[in-house]
Design a protein around this motif. Structure first.
Motif, PDB file in Angstrom:
ATOM      1  N   UNK A  69       0.953  -1.205  -0.072  1.00  0.00           N
ATOM      2  CA  UNK A  69       0.185   0.016   0.041  1.00  0.00           C
ATOM      3  C   UNK A  69       1.005   1.101   0.079  1.00  0.00           C
ATOM      4  N   UNK A  70       1.899   1.363   0.849  1.00  0.00           N
ATOM      5  CA  UNK A  70       2.783   2.473   0.839  1.00  0.00           C
ATOM      6  C   UNK A  70       3.445   2.704  -0.504  1.00  0.00           C
ATOM      7  N   UNK A  71       4.008   1.536  -1.474  1.00  0.00           N
ATOM      8  CA  UNK A  71       4.540   1.991  -2.728  1.00  0.00           C
ATOM      9  C   UNK A  71       3.275   2.488  -3.484  1.00  0.00           C
ATOM     10  N   UNK A  72       2.299   2.154  -3.505  1.00  0.00           N
ATOM     11  CA  UNK A  72       1.118   2.691  -4.436  1.00  0.00           C
ATOM     12  C   UNK A  72       0.862   4.170  -4.014  1.00  0.00           C
ATOM     13  N   UNK A  73       0.787   4.413  -2.905  1.00  0.00           N
ATOM     14  CA  UNK A  73       0.706   5.853  -2.110  1.00  0.00           C
ATOM     15  C   UNK A  73       1.626   6.734  -2.637  1.00  0.00           C
ATOM     16  N   UNK A  74       2.885   6.248  -2.509  1.00  0.00           N
ATOM     17  CA  UNK A  74       4.059   7.209  -2.942  1.00  0.00           C
ATOM     18  C   UNK A  74       3.943   7.433  -4.490  1.00  0.00           C
ATOM     19  N   UNK A 133       0.034  12.465   0.294  1.00  0.00           N
ATOM     20  CA  UNK A 133       0.418  10.885   0.335  1.00  0.00           C
ATOM     21  C   UNK A 133       1.723  10.520   0.602  1.00  0.00           C
ATOM     22  N   UNK A 134       2.722  11.300   0.309  1.00  0.00           N
ATOM     23  CA  UNK A 134       4.048  11.170   0.719  1.00  0.00           C
ATOM     24  C   UNK A 134       4.508  10.690   1.838  1.00  0.00           C
ATOM     25  N   UNK A 135       4.009  11.614   2.567  1.00  0.00           N
ATOM     26  CA  UNK A 135       4.038  11.278   4.079  1.00  0.00           C
ATOM     27  C   UNK A 135       3.464  10.165   4.456  1.00  0.00           C
ATOM     28  N   UNK A 136       2.182   9.793   4.253  1.00  0.00           N
ATOM     29  CA  UNK A 136       1.453   8.473   4.591  1.00  0.00           C
ATOM     30  C   UNK A 136       2.403   7.099   3.972  1.00  0.00           C
ATOM     31  N   UNK A 156       4.036   4.204   6.122  1.00  0.00           N
ATOM     32  CA  UNK A 156       4.078   2.712   5.880  1.00  0.00           C
ATOM     33  C   UNK A 156       5.167   2.085   5.599  1.00  0.00           C
ATOM     34  N   UNK A 157       6.123   2.636   4.815  1.00  0.00           N
ATOM     35  CA  UNK A 157       7.268   1.992   4.684  1.00  0.00           C
ATOM     36  C   UNK A 157       8.183   1.833   5.610  1.00  0.00           C
ATOM     37  N   UNK A 158       8.153   2.858   6.702  1.00  0.00           N
ATOM     38  CA  UNK A 158       9.214   2.799   7.944  1.00  0.00           C
ATOM     39  C   UNK A 158       8.467   1.603   8.831  1.00  0.00           C
TER      40      UNK A 158
END
Length: 502
Positions: free
Chosen positions: A15-20, A32-35, A39-41
């Motif tokens: 999900x994090x990759x798609x949001x980025x 969305x970069x922050x979200x 997620x990535x961390x």
């Protein structure tokens, strides 16, 4: 310690990759970069080396296979899979240092405030290091997915004029990591734990752009010919040049100081083709202003992607050759090896552009003009060199014809906007097929042409002098943040291993 089960970490990374990707244009929802970073961390906390590789690969693949899907426009899935696959693997490997930061620093410095301050610094540094490596390796790298570049439409973009795109990435990741740590140690029990992340957010939102000095104006014409300039477009010799000439005609009535054509706006070498040279001479004399054009040129045994400043009655008075030709697009590194793997595909790439060594800068009268040819806009050294040489505005010449109807066009346009803000200078971003825009030093749009249509702009472009902090300290910022993080991780790892010995 917030160690998710592996299945949940994998899903979180996906999900994090798609949001980025969605934080970049065409969607362009920059918050969305922050979200995505959070997620990535979180997905890397408490992981083993193998687990970090897995969740990093999932995050990287979700981002890169979506982010560069435009590479399939003409060449199909093989280049897309190769590029996105390589970037995903590099992303995964670069996730391991972030995982080790979460493992080692609390072990060596277990105090609460070390976790709230030093740990986010180390995590942000490790993320920044990954961006720097991917932006320079292999070959010349591919710095297309930098966090800082996702913020071209956000109020945070002005921070790049102080610390560059790299520094903006660091501060964004630091803010995310600090707020995550505040939640992990129990912010609901002590609101002071929110201070590090909160201060970072306040700096990001409130810091104004670094000031540059107004230095007059210049009347610039820029021409989007919309000719058949794609790799596989059907065309006869001279069709691209003729399209540019036709689109330039409306500028004849204007009093211009310079006319800018896009990358590939001439389909013959004006340095060796006398007919093309005569055409440019006649045009520049008709307009009464020099031309900044681009063509493939040959000198000796070498071929270059070249921008030429063409003076009326004089010809080419200055040249700039593209600094970073695109691997597997404008040349094939290690051609014999890759021809064994994909002979038909590699065979399509007939040219072997040589990297340029001349400055990305020309002088039109008393006005310095910084240059970047197409994808060179993503390389910091090209942009910073132009500013240091005395650029008072930038001319970015590009050809998006191979990516018509994809996100590539608007992604590159966003990068051009970030460069205007970072350097405090206006940008004339002109494409063969669009979208073309004239961008003010604050990132606002002064003038523009839609994609897929021939047209010309006659624009009064503001000039600026003075270097922003980003241009002056940019290399030092990269050295300290990226490689400083590598050194800190090495020291922490040594101490952590030593303390575990009996």
């Amino acid at each position: 310690m917030w160690a998710l089960p592996l299945w949940a970490a994998v899903l979180t990374a996906l999900v994090g990759g798609l949001l980025l990707d969605a934080s970049f244009p065409d969607v362009g929802w920059w918050p969305l970069a922050f979200v995505a970073i959070v997620f990535g961390l979180v997905s890397l906390m408490g992981r083993s080396v193998g687990g970090a590789l897995l969740v990093g690969l999932v995050f990287g693949a979700a981002f890169w296979f979506t982010h560069v899907a435009w590479t399939t426009r003409y060449l199909g899935p093989v280049p897309w899979a190769a590029l996105a696959g390589l970037e995903s693997v590099l992303w995964a490997v670069g996730s391991i240092p972030i995982m080790f930061a979460y493992r080692w620093l609390p072990r060596v410095l277990p105090g609460r405030w070390a976790r709230l301050t030093l740990l986010p610094v180390l995590v942000a540094g490790a993320w920044t290091l990954r961006e720097l490596v991917m932006g320079s390796f292999p070959y010349t790298g591919f710095p297309w997915g930098r966090i800082g570049m996702s913020q071209s439409e956000s109020p945070l973009a002005s921070v790049a004029s102080w610390v560059g795109v790299t520094g903006l990435t660091f501060l964004i990741v630091f803010a995310c990591a600090a707020l995550v740590e505040a939640a992990r140690v129990g912010a609901w029990r002590d609101l002071r734990t929110l201070l590090p992340g909160g201060i970072a957010v306040v700096v990001l939102v409130t810091l104004p752009a670094f000031p540059t000095t107004a230095a007059g104006e210049m009347r610039v014409g820029s021409v989007q010919g919309n000719g058949p300039s794609g790799y596989f477009d059907e065309r006869a010799r001279g069709d691209i040049l003729n399209a540019q000439l036709a689109a330039t005609a409306p500028l004849f009535a204007d009093d211009l100081d310079l006319v800018v054509w896009p990358e590939g706006g001439i389909d013959s070498d004006p340095l060796s083709n006398a007919a093309t040279a005569r055409t440019l001479d006649a045009l520049s004399q008709r307009i009464g202003a020099p031309l900044l054009v681009n063509a493939a040129t040959e000198r000796g045994d070498d071929e270059f992607n070249t921008s030429l400043l063409w003076e009326p009655g004089t010809g080419a008075v200055a040249l700039h050759d593209k600094t970073h030709p695109v691997p597997f697009g404008e040349y094939v590194p290690d051609r014999p090896f890759f021809e064994m793997l994909a002979p038909d595909l590699i065979g399509l790439i007939g040219r072997e552009y040589t990297p340029g060594t001349n400055a990305p800068f020309v002088r039109v009268g008393d006005v310095g003009v910084g240059l970047a040819i197409c994808f060179d806009v993503i390389y910091d050294d090209v942009i910073w060199d132009g500013a240091r040489d005395g650029a008072q505005f930038y001319a970015f010449q590009t050809n998006n014809a191979d990516f018509r109807g994809t996100d590539e066009n608007v992604q590159q346009l966003a990068f051009a906007r970030m460069r205007a803000i970072e350097t405090g200078r206006a940008v004339v971003n002109i494409s063969t097929v669009g979208t073309s825009q004239v961008i003010a030093p604050d990132g606002s749009v002064i003038d523009g042409l839609p994609a897929g249509a021939a047209g010309a702009m006659a624009t009064t472009v503001p000039l600026r002098t003075g270097l922003t902090a980003a241009v002056v300290i940019g290399p030092a910022v990269q050295l300290v943040l990226g490689w400083g993080a590598a050194l800190a991780l090495a020291v922490l790892g040594g101490v952590a291993v030593f303390r575990r010995e009996p």
